[in-house]
Design an enzyme around this catalytic site. Structure first.
Site, PDB file in Angstrom:
ATOM      1  N   ASP A  36     -30.520 -66.439 -17.414  1.00 48.17           N
ATOM      2  CA  ASP A  36     -31.878 -66.368 -16.859  1.00 48.17           C
ATOM      3  C   ASP A  36     -31.875 -66.530 -15.342  1.00 48.17           C
ATOM      4  O   ASP A  36     -32.868 -66.919 -14.737  1.00 48.17           O
ATOM      5  CB  ASP A  36     -32.766 -67.445 -17.507  1.00 48.17           C
ATOM      6  CG  ASP A  36     -32.228 -68.849 -17.259  1.00 48.17           C
ATOM      7  OD1 ASP A  36     -31.086 -68.969 -16.749  1.00 48.17           O
ATOM      8  OD2 ASP A  36     -32.945 -69.814 -17.564  1.00 48.17           O
ATOM      9  N   ASP A 255     -17.076 -51.163   5.705  1.00 52.99           N
ATOM     10  CA  ASP A 255     -18.304 -50.364   5.610  1.00 52.99           C
ATOM     11  C   ASP A 255     -19.391 -51.357   5.202  1.00 52.99           C
ATOM     12  O   ASP A 255     -19.465 -51.776   4.045  1.00 52.99           O
ATOM     13  CB  ASP A 255     -18.120 -49.273   4.549  1.00 52.99           C
ATOM     14  CG  ASP A 255     -19.312 -48.336   4.442  1.00 52.99           C
ATOM     15  OD1 ASP A 255     -20.407 -48.705   4.896  1.00 52.99           O
ATOM     16  OD2 ASP A 255     -19.141 -47.240   3.870  1.00 52.99           O
ATOM     17  N   ASP A 266     -26.059 -48.692   8.152  1.00 50.54           N
ATOM     18  CA  ASP A 266     -24.860 -48.297   7.392  1.00 50.54           C
ATOM     19  C   ASP A 266     -23.766 -47.922   8.385  1.00 50.54           C
ATOM     20  O   ASP A 266     -23.788 -46.836   8.947  1.00 50.54           O
ATOM     21  CB  ASP A 266     -25.244 -47.101   6.498  1.00 50.54           C
ATOM     22  CG  ASP A 266     -24.111 -46.662   5.589  1.00 50.54           C
ATOM     23  OD1 ASP A 266     -23.077 -47.341   5.542  1.00 50.54           O
ATOM     24  OD2 ASP A 266     -24.277 -45.612   4.932  1.00 50.54           O
ATOM     25  N   HIS A 345     -15.293 -36.633   0.698  1.00 59.91           N
ATOM     26  CA  HIS A 345     -16.731 -36.911   0.575  1.00 59.91           C
ATOM     27  C   HIS A 345     -17.492 -36.122   1.630  1.00 59.91           C
ATOM     28  O   HIS A 345     -16.894 -35.452   2.471  1.00 59.91           O
ATOM     29  CB  HIS A 345     -17.003 -38.410   0.685  1.00 59.91           C
ATOM     30  CG  HIS A 345     -16.517 -39.038   1.959  1.00 59.91           C
ATOM     31  ND1 HIS A 345     -17.125 -38.826   3.179  1.00 59.91           N
ATOM     32  CD2 HIS A 345     -15.468 -39.859   2.214  1.00 59.91           C
ATOM     33  CE1 HIS A 345     -16.485 -39.515   4.113  1.00 59.91           C
ATOM     34  NE2 HIS A 345     -15.459 -40.129   3.556  1.00 59.91           N
ATOM     35  N   HIS A 356     -28.771 -44.644   0.627  1.00 57.37           N
ATOM     36  CA  HIS A 356     -28.711 -43.204   0.358  1.00 57.37           C
ATOM     37  C   HIS A 356     -30.158 -42.806   0.153  1.00 57.37           C
ATOM     38  O   HIS A 356     -30.675 -42.831  -0.965  1.00 57.37           O
ATOM     39  CB  HIS A 356     -27.849 -42.896  -0.871  1.00 57.37           C
ATOM     40  CG  HIS A 356     -26.409 -43.258  -0.658  1.00 57.37           C
ATOM     41  ND1 HIS A 356     -25.514 -43.457  -1.676  1.00 57.37           N
ATOM     42  CD2 HIS A 356     -25.693 -43.464   0.478  1.00 57.37           C
ATOM     43  CE1 HIS A 356     -24.328 -43.768  -1.181  1.00 57.37           C
ATOM     44  NE2 HIS A 356     -24.414 -43.789   0.119  1.00 57.37           N
TER      45      HIS A 356
HETATM   46  N1  GLY Z   1     -22.080 -47.385   2.582  1.00 60.84           N
HETATM   47  C1  GLY Z   1     -22.296 -46.319   1.722  1.00 60.84           C
HETATM   48  C2  GLY Z   1     -22.064 -45.049   2.387  1.00 60.84           C
HETATM   49  O1  GLY Z   1     -21.517 -45.024   3.469  1.00 60.84           O
HETATM   50  O2  GLY Z   1     -22.464 -44.024   1.924  1.00 60.84           O
HETATM   51 MN    MN Z   2     -23.062 -43.987   4.535  1.00 64.89          MN
HETATM   52 MN    MN Z   3     -21.310 -46.716   4.735  1.00 68.74          MN
END
Ligand code: GLY
Ligand code: MN
Ligand code: MN
Length: 431
Positions: A36, A255, A266, A345, A356
């Site tokens: 909980d 990161d 970010d 990526h 995001h």
């Molecule tokens: N920190 C997540 C990204 O860079 O997409």
């Molecule tokens: Mn990012």
């Molecule tokens: Mn990032």
């Protein structure tokens, strides 16, 4: 009053929400880590964007009746006992007086009142598939509304994600000020941690140092789980174990970004634990930095969101050829996607209330063009794990450099430039 900002945003939905249509947005529910023991509530971002309201299990419905936009909130009821344990609740009256909703009800009345509110509406928009169990609820409310009056037109259910997403994509002045500060807090955290890091530190300690630096300046939570990856751990793109000891010869990829007043930052920087890059580390680093800088230059109004992507792929391909890691004609290798073994990526993503962030990348069948007020990350990388078929001197190197870029009328502003990415500046800072 700050809550006017949210009221104005709800009113400006009139431009996007067709006449006699409704938009339903659910808020977040409390989440439990174990047993909980709950996490602090993080309001759902679109709900927050249009209300500023942060109580769990709330819902709003916004109806464009052709003359005006009416916004109606369902919120937790006032409850003396619950308020003793869990804190103040605004209740329906507070939702009207303080959050400027036109009407408000207790959230235990949703099932009873929603069919009446939807009666006569042509289409109901809501974020389809985003909240577990919510799709069925909207279907039930819509069917109940339809069966209230069998002779009226039945209601269509539509996805409302893009409607709010594309509003959120262009940040207003209020948001830009907050995001500049979020980025500044994160950049300053990097500077502090980079100055203190040393061989033998555990990744987890570094993570906690970031959280401390964020928290000191109002960023209680990170915008996402930090990645603190020493040595080859950097080649695991979503490495969050963060529990290994750092070796003097390692690079460390961090990161991490704070959430400040609900907005994300970010940043990624990769730097040597010893304070000095090896020749191989520096060679790869320079390729990634060149890709980062060329891609940032391509973020400007009128350019397609694909331009930084393609530019970063080409710079990385050419760099890998020059280092002898790839061999062949860079143009051909780029066409064949040879870079994807090392840079797998995308160049970046929208940034805002969510790390995001929402907002489309395509528009009218083509890639979207950058417009002032958008904020995107630019985060190229090269990752060479030891299982790859390359000269062993390159193995175990993983490097990403990530900045947050605001599109302006004349080009862009790098909101995270305060933390150095230039290798000489990094070495000087760490000396
Ligand atoms: N920190 C997540 C990204 O860079 O997409
Ligand atoms: Mn990012
Ligand atoms: Mn990032």
């Amino acid at each position: 009053m700050e809550n006017n900002i949210y009221k104005k945003r709800r009113e400006s939905l009139k431009k996007y929400l067709p006449e006699n249509c409704a938009l339903i947005l659910p808020g977040a529910d409390l989440q439990y880590r174990n047993s909980d023991s709950s996490y602090a509530l993080r309001q759902e971002s679109s709900f927050y964007y249009l209300s500023g309201f942060c109580e769990p299990s709330s819902l709003m419905i916004i109806i464009n009746n052709g003359k005006e936009v009416n916004s109606i909130a369902f919120v937790p009821p006032k409850d003396k006992l619950k308020e003793i344990w869990d804190g103040y609740r605004a209740g329906p009256l507070g939702a009207i007086d303080d959050y400027l909703f036109d009407q408000a009800f207790e959230n235990n009345k949703i099932d009873e009142l929603m069919p009446e509110l939807l009666n006569g509406v042509k289409k109901v928009f809501y974020p389809i598939g985003k909240k577990s169990g919510f799709d069925q609820k909207v279907i039930d409310w819509t069917c109940a509304a339809n069966s209230k009056d069998r002779h009226s037109q039945s209601i269509d259910i539509m996805d409302g994600s893009s409607m709010v997403g594309n509003m959120r994509l262009i940040k207003d002045d209020h948001e830009i000020e907050i995001m500049k500060r979020a980025c500044e807090i994160s950049a300053e955290a990097y500077i502090e941690v980079m100055k203190s890091i040393k061989p033998g530190d555990n990744e987890q300690l570094i993570e906690n140092q970031f959280l401390y630096e964020f928290g000191k300046k109002g960023g209680r939570f990170p915008a996402y789980t930090p990645i603190v990856a020493g040595g080859e751990n950097a080649c695991v793109l979503h490495y969050i174990e963060n529990n290994k000891e750092l070796e003097g010869s390692d690079l460390i990829l961090v990161d991490a970004g704070c959430e400040y007043k609900m907005y994300a930052s970010d940043i990624t920087r990769t730097f040597p634990v010893s304070g000095k890059f090896s020749d191989e580390q520096l060679a790869i680093y320079k390729v990634v930095l060149a890709a980062n800088q060329a891609a940032i230059d391509a973020v400007k109004p009128g350019n397609s969101v694909m331009e930084p992507q393609v530019i970063s792929e080409k710079v990385i391909t050419k760099g890998l050829v020059e280092l002898g890691i790839l061999s062949g004609d860079p143009e051909e290798l780029h066409k064949d996607g040879a870079f994807k073994d090392f840079y797998m990526h995308k160049i970046g993503h929208w940034l805002g209330l969510d790390v995001h962030d929402v907002g489309d990348y395509m528009e009218d069948g083509d890639y979207m063009k950058f417009k002032p007020g958008m904020i995107t990350t630019i985060e190229p990388g090269i990752y060479i794990s030891s299982s790859m078929d390359v000269d062993k001197k390159w193995k175990g190197i993983g490097i990403r450099i990530e900045d947050d870029i605001l599109v302006t009328t004349s080009g862009n502003i790098n909101l995270t430039s305060k933390v150095p990415s230039n290798p000489e500046e990094i070495e000087a800072l760490m000396r």
